[in-house]
Design an enzyme around this catalytic site. Structure first.
Site, PDB file in Angstrom:
ATOM      1  N   ASP A   7      -4.161 -13.417 -84.261  1.00 42.94           N
ATOM      2  CA  ASP A   7      -3.380 -12.176 -84.250  1.00 42.94           C
ATOM      3  C   ASP A   7      -3.501 -11.687 -82.569  1.00 42.94           C
ATOM      4  OD1 ASP A   7      -2.511  -9.573 -83.796  1.00 42.94           O
ATOM      5  OD2 ASP A   7      -3.762  -8.894 -85.672  1.00 42.94           O
ATOM      6  N   SER A  16      -2.885  -2.913 -89.769  1.00 42.72           N
ATOM      7  CA  SER A  16      -1.926  -2.715 -88.569  1.00 42.72           C
ATOM      8  C   SER A  16      -1.892  -1.123 -88.341  1.00 42.72           C
ATOM      9  CB  SER A  16      -0.571  -3.116 -88.904  1.00 42.72           C
ATOM     10  OG  SER A  16       0.188  -3.097 -87.759  1.00 42.72           O
ATOM     11  N   HIS A  62      -0.500 -11.927 -86.602  1.00 39.36           N
ATOM     12  CA  HIS A  62      -0.861 -10.477 -87.037  1.00 39.36           C
ATOM     13  C   HIS A  62      -0.459 -10.238 -88.567  1.00 39.36           C
ATOM     14  CE1 HIS A  62      -1.039  -5.982 -87.005  1.00 39.36           C
ATOM     15  NE2 HIS A  62       0.138  -5.916 -87.209  1.00 39.36           N
TER      16      HIS A  62
END
Lengths: 200, 373
Positions: free
Chosen positions: B320, B149, B353
Site C-alpha cells: 500500500d 481507508s 491499498h
C-alpha cells in the site's frame, strides 16, 4: 496451546513465576504471545508485546493480545521512559545488532528487566568446539554460523561482567540445562541458558 | 445517478441540526444505514463499520444499486470474521455522499439540490452525524469500530473525539493525516470533474452529469489503490481483444489497446453510474482536511489522551503506497505514548491499498481475533 504456565519453555515459566502480579509488562520478541497470555490470564498483568514476524503478530492479535510488529533493534526507542514495570527479553539478546543498546533500552522503558539467553560456555558447546574445531550447533543455538540469527554469542560470565561495568544490579538469576532448572554452582559450565532479573 | 433515485434507502432523520467544523450547521440531516445481526438486549454487541470514500452502507448481502455483493461481503456475515450471529453490525452512508444520506445532491431548504451550496464537511463531521444516529438508535457504547481507508480515519477520529463510546478500534490501511501526495491526487480528480463542461459549477442535476470528468477522477484514484506488482500481474503489457472478438493488436491509434487501459476505462465509466460528482468533490475535500494531530493542538498523542481504555488494532499492507506502514507507525507511536493498548501488524498482500477489501486470510484472522470471541 493451553493457558497454563506448565506448557511454557523453562525460562519463560521462571519469568512468569517471578513477574509481580498486576504489573505492566512489555515482552520484547514475544513470538505468538505464550508468555503474555499466561501473564494476563494467571497474574492479571497488563501485557504488551513486540515481535518482528508478521505471522506471529497476527496469531498473537488473534488471541486477543496487544502486540506491535516491530524491530527491537530500533522500535524500543519509541516507548517513553518507565512506561512499564517489567520489560522482558527472552532468547533475543544474542540476535541483537547492538546488545548493549538493547539492554539500556530495556532498563529505560521498564523499571526492571528479565533477560534470558543461551550460554555459549555450556560444557557441550566447549566440548564441541574443542573436539570438532567448528562452531557448535545445539538445540538452543541451531543453524550454521553463516545463516544463524545469533550474531552476538555470550557466556554467563561475559554477561555478568557487562552488568558490573555498567552498574546494573542483579536481583535474581536462574539457570537451566536439559529443560530443567539447575543450581548456580559452576553455572557458566553447566547451564545451557540463563535468566537474569535486572535493575538499573 | 439515475439508478439510485428509484431505490428506497433505509434512513433515519436527525432531530437536531448538525454542528459542523466549518462553523456552519446542517439541518434536516438524513442518514441512510443498514444493520446486520440482532442487537443484544443490553446493546453491548454493536459494531459500527465506517465505509471508504466511494463506499456505502451495503456491507454485506446484495447492494440494491449495483446488484452486486456488498463491499465487505467476505468479512461480514454469519460465521464470518465479523460474525453477524454475535454482533449487531451497523454501517451508515457518510454525510456528503449520495447513497441516501444528506449530501450535495439532496434537496436543500430552497427546494433545489444543494449542489455547491452544501457546506464543506470534515471527517469529524461525518463521525458526529453517525454518533447522532446512534443516539437516535439508543446505542451509547460500541463494542468496536471498524474501518479501512477513509473508514479508518473515521474510526480514529471517533476514538479521539468520542472515546467514551469506543470499546475497540480496528483501523486498516489508513492514516492520521492526509499527505501532500494524497492531497495532490485528490486535487487532480477534482480538477478533472470541474473541467468537464457538464459540471456547470455544480448545477448539473437538471441536465447531464459531468460523467467524463468523474470517470477520469476515478481512473486516477483507482491507480493509487493498486500496486505496481498487482497491475503487472493482472495486466502486464497484454493487449485487449477487439469488440468483434479478434485478437488484440496495437491500433496505432488511441483505442484501449492495452488491457490495463480497458480496465481503467471500465472502472471509470461504471463508477459514474453509481456516484455523484459533487459528492466526490466534498468527500475528497473532507479527507484532505483530515489531520488528527492538528485538531488536537499539533501532537497526535494528545488526540488519544482520552482513549487510554480503548483497545486499538492497526493493520497496514506492505504494497500500500497510498497510506503506508510508516503512516500507520506514527499512529502506533502516538498510542504508545499514552499507553493505550495497541496492536499493529503489517500484512503482506500483493494488491496495494485495496488489499483490505480483498482475499487476505491473515487479515480475516486478525479481525476475528481482535473483535473477540
Amino acid at each position: 496451546m493451553s493457558g497454563t504456565g506448565f506448557d511454557l519453555r523453562a525460562d519463560l515459566a521462571k519469568i512468569a513465576a517471578k513477574v509481580p502480579g498486576s504489573s505492566r509488562v512489555l515482552d520484547v520478541g514475544c513470538g505468538e504471545g505464550d508468555l503474555m497470555h499466561v501473564l494476563q490470564a494467571e497474574k492479571g498483568c497488563d501485557a504488551r508485546g513486540m515481535e518482528i514476524d508478521a505471522d506471529a503478530v497476527a496469531k498473537a492479535v488473534s488471541r486477543g493480545l496487544s502486540v506491535i510488529q516491530g524491530d527491537a533493534n530500533r522500535d524500543l526507542a519509541d516507548y517513553p521512559d518507565g512506561a512499564f514495570d517489567v520489560a522482558i527479553l527472552s532468547q533475543t539478546l544474542q540476535t541483537a545488532q547492538r546488545p548493549e543498546w538493547l539492554l539500556n533500552q530495556l532498563l529505560r522503558v521498564g523499571r526492571e528487566a528479565f533477560v534470558s539467553f543461551p550460554n555459549f560456555a555450556y560444557w557441550r558447546m566447549r566440548l564441541s568446539l574443542l573436539t570438532g574445531g567448528r562452531m557448535p550447533i545445539s538445540r538452543h543455538l541451531p543453524g550454521s554460523w553463516y545463516e544463524t540469527a545469533n550474531i552476538h554469542h555470550l557466556t554467563i560470565t561475559d554477561f555478568r561482567e557487562l552488568l558490573a561495568q555498567r552498574g546494573v544490579a542483579v536481583s535474581g538469576n536462574w539457570f537451566f540445562a536439559n529443560g530443567r532448572e539447575i543450581g548456580s554452582v559452576n553455572a557458566n559450565w553447566r547451564a545451557e541458558h540463563a535468566v537474569f532479573q535486572l535493575r538499573r | 445517478m439515475a439508478m439510485t433515485s428509484a431505490i428506497q434507502f433505509r434512513t433515519l432523520m436527525l432531530e437536531n441540526p448538525l454542528p459542523l467544523d466549518s462553523g456552519r450547521e446542517l439541518a434536516g440531516v438524513e442518514i441512510a444505514y443498514e444493520t446486520y445481526g440482532e442487537l443484544a438486549p443490553d446493546k453491548s454487541n454493536a459494531v459500527l463499520i465506517f465505509h471508504a470514500l466511494t463506499g456505502d452502507q451495503f456491507v454485506a448481502g446484495t447492494n440494491p444499486v449495483t446488484q452486486r455483493n456488498g463491499w465487505w461481503e467476505r468479512m461480514v456475515g454469519p460465521g464470518k470474521p465479523i460474525d453477524t450471529k454475535r454482533f449487531h453490525v451497523i454501517c451508515a452512508n457518510v454525510i456528503g455522499s449520495c447513497l441516501g444520506s444528506t449530501g450535495p445532491s439532496s434537496i436543500g431548504p430552497d427546494g433545489a439540490p444543494y449542489a455547491m451550496q452544501f457546506p464543506v464537511i470534515t471527517i469529524r463531521d461525518m463521525v458526529r452525524a453517525q454518533m447522532a444516529m446512534l443516539d437516535a438508535m439508543g446505542i451509547e457504547r460500541l463494542h468496536a469500530l471498524v474501518g479501512g481507508s477513509m473508514g479508518g480515519m473515521q474510526a480514529l477520529s471517533c476514538a479521539a473525539n468520542f472515546p467514551e463510546r469506543t470499546g475497540r478500534v480496528l483501523a486498516i490501511a489508513t492514516t492520521a493525516r492526509h499527505s501532500a501526495q494524497n492531497i495532490a491526487f485528490h486535487e487532480m480528480g477534482r480538477q478533472a470533474i470541474m473541467a468537464d463542461p457538464n459540471w456547470q459549477d455544480g448545477d448539473y442535476y437538471d441536465g447531464d452529469a459531468p460523467a467524463k470528468g468523474l470517470a477520469v477522477a476515478r481512473m486516477a484514484a483507482h491507480i493509487t489503490y493498486l500496486s505496481e506488482e498487482g497491475l503487472t500481474e493482472k495486466f502486464g503489457r497484454r493487449l485487449q481483444d477487439r469488440p468483434d472478438g479478434s485478437k488484440g493488436a496495437k491500433s496505432f491509434g488511441f483505442d484501449a489497446d492495452f488491457q490495463v487501459e480497458s480496465y481503467l476505462r471500465y472502472q471509470g465509466l461504471s463508477f459514474t453510474d453509481r456516484f455523484d460528482a459533487n459528492s466526490y468533490l466534498y468527500i475528497t475535500r473532507a479527507m484532505d482536511y483530515f489531520d488528527l494531530a492538528e485538531e488536537h493542538g499539533g501532537l497526535l498523542a494528545d488526540a488519544f489522551r482520552g482513549a487510554k481504555d480503548t483497545r486499538f488494532c492497526l493493520v497496514s499492507f506492505d504494497t500500500d503506497w497510498l497510506y503506508t506502514t510508516a503512516d500507520m507507525r506514527e499512529i502506533v507511536h502516538a498510542l504508545n505514548a499514552v499507553a493505550a493498548p495497541v496492536s499493529f501488524v503489517e500484512l503482506s498482500a500483493p494488491y496495494g491499498h485495496d488489499s483490505f477489501l480483498l482475499d487476505v486470510p491473515a487479515l480475516d484472522r486478525v479481525v476475528e481475533g481482535f473483535l473477540g470471541r
